[in-house]
Design a protein around this motif. Sequence first.
Motif, PDB file in Angstrom:
ATOM      1  N   ASP A   1      82.030  57.940  25.778  1.00 42.40           N
ATOM      2  CA  ASP A   1      82.394  57.835  24.361  1.00 42.40           C
ATOM      3  C   ASP A   1      83.818  57.319  24.192  1.00 42.40           C
ATOM      4  N   SER A   2      84.721  57.784  25.033  1.00 41.60           N
ATOM      5  CA  SER A   2      86.124  57.343  24.918  1.00 41.60           C
ATOM      6  C   SER A   2      86.254  55.858  25.244  1.00 41.60           C
TER       7      SER A   2
ATOM      8  N   PHE B   1      74.385  52.577  20.296  1.00 39.88           N
ATOM      9  CA  PHE B   1      75.571  51.920  20.846  1.00 39.88           C
ATOM     10  C   PHE B   1      75.239  50.719  21.717  1.00 39.88           C
TER      11      PHE B   1
ATOM     12  N   ILE C   1      83.820  53.582  24.884  1.00 37.63           N
ATOM     13  CA  ILE C   1      83.189  52.860  23.766  1.00 37.63           C
ATOM     14  C   ILE C   1      84.155  52.742  22.593  1.00 37.63           C
ATOM     15  N   GLU C   2      84.831  53.844  22.262  1.00 35.20           N
ATOM     16  CA  GLU C   2      85.788  53.837  21.148  1.00 35.20           C
ATOM     17  C   GLU C   2      86.945  52.882  21.429  1.00 35.20           C
ATOM     18  N   ALA C   3      87.416  52.864  22.681  1.00 37.50           N
ATOM     19  CA  ALA C   3      88.504  51.957  23.040  1.00 37.50           C
ATOM     20  C   ALA C   3      88.073  50.503  22.909  1.00 37.50           C
ATOM     21  N   GLU C   4      86.849  50.197  23.313  1.00 33.49           N
ATOM     22  CA  GLU C   4      86.335  48.827  23.195  1.00 33.49           C
ATOM     23  C   GLU C   4      86.203  48.421  21.735  1.00 33.49           C
ATOM     24  N   GLN C   5      85.728  49.322  20.896  1.00 32.49           N
ATOM     25  CA  GLN C   5      85.608  49.031  19.461  1.00 32.49           C
ATOM     26  C   GLN C   5      86.964  48.684  18.863  1.00 32.49           C
ATOM     27  N   GLU C   6      87.987  49.469  19.198  1.00 29.44           N
ATOM     28  CA  GLU C   6      89.333  49.225  18.680  1.00 29.44           C
ATOM     29  C   GLU C   6      89.906  47.924  19.222  1.00 29.44           C
TER      30      GLU C   6
END
Length: 357
Positions: free
Chosen positions: A239-240, A20, A242-247
């Motif tokens: 993790d949450s 990541f 990171i996922e928000a940044e990806q979206e």
Amino acid sequence: MFEKLLESPLSKKMDERAPFDDIVVSTRIRLARNCRNYPFSTMMTEQQAEQLIKETQHQLEGMKGFSFGRVDGEDALTRTALVEKHLISPALASHPRTALFISDDETISVMVNEEDHFRIQTLLPGLQAEEAFKIGKQVDQLISERFPLAFDDRLGYLTTCPSNVGTGLRASVMLHLPGLVLTNQIHGYIKRLRQLGFAIRGRYGEGSDAAGRMFQLSNQRTLGASEEMLITDYLFAADSLIEAEQEARKGLLATYQEELEDRLYRSYGILTSARLITAREATERLSDIRLADSLGLDVKVSPVLFHQLLVSIQTGFLQKQFGKQLTSRERDIERARLIRTTLAEQKNRDNTQGGFA
């Protein structure tokens, strides 16, 4: 000793690709420990502080693969550069009678006489909290075998600040979050994370700003749970985010592609052409072109190169490379030259390999 640490912006370990690392620049695990037979730092005399340094040096110096040195004896420029490289904390840089025990690969360090007697730190690239914790516990064991630690059967490890009592554990990751910043979602996530017991601060921790859209996420809870449980909860929060940044990055490209490309290419043009640039502007522009690379645009700035430049352009580290104090104008000139040269070299490498820049 410290001159060798500042020969390059990143250690060989931090120069590696890691999980990541497109979003997570680095992971740090810190364990706060105190000696039972010394007063807490706020109550120590100068003589006691000196005695603890001497005892630590006696117990740890000579271990293969490690070095020991005084921090308080270094000039302000060296101490600033060590902070910019995240090898020591701002508190250690400013306190009197301080020392550092550090591994040759710069992964492990023990700060002596910071807020607590010992701050054990493990630093790894990308998201590697479990691995960093494993290494940190090995050093913790080494310290506990040599010093009687302040520990209470009910409360756990005793620390100078009550907020660290218990495990004394602080896990933190440095995150690059341009997607959440540019979509104005970051403040909502900061509020929610704080409600869940996590802190999210600027690049150098409490009191620092988030220049370059860089944030530190760390746990606030240290009491009432095991170290393993705290790491598990922390990874869930990381993790949450990171996922928000990806979206958020996907949404930016899908909704504002032309505006986004215009912004990112403008930043690339400025960085490859500017003759003077401040550290703040350079950090913001580097954030832009790192985002461009992550979105697949024709700008190549790898996570490792991004991290290298973030350290290299900072005021202290930049001046250490010249071996002297520079005026503000001289720093802006040399910073711009460093970035131009680095990006040109990257472009030449990409062209040789058949890529784009």
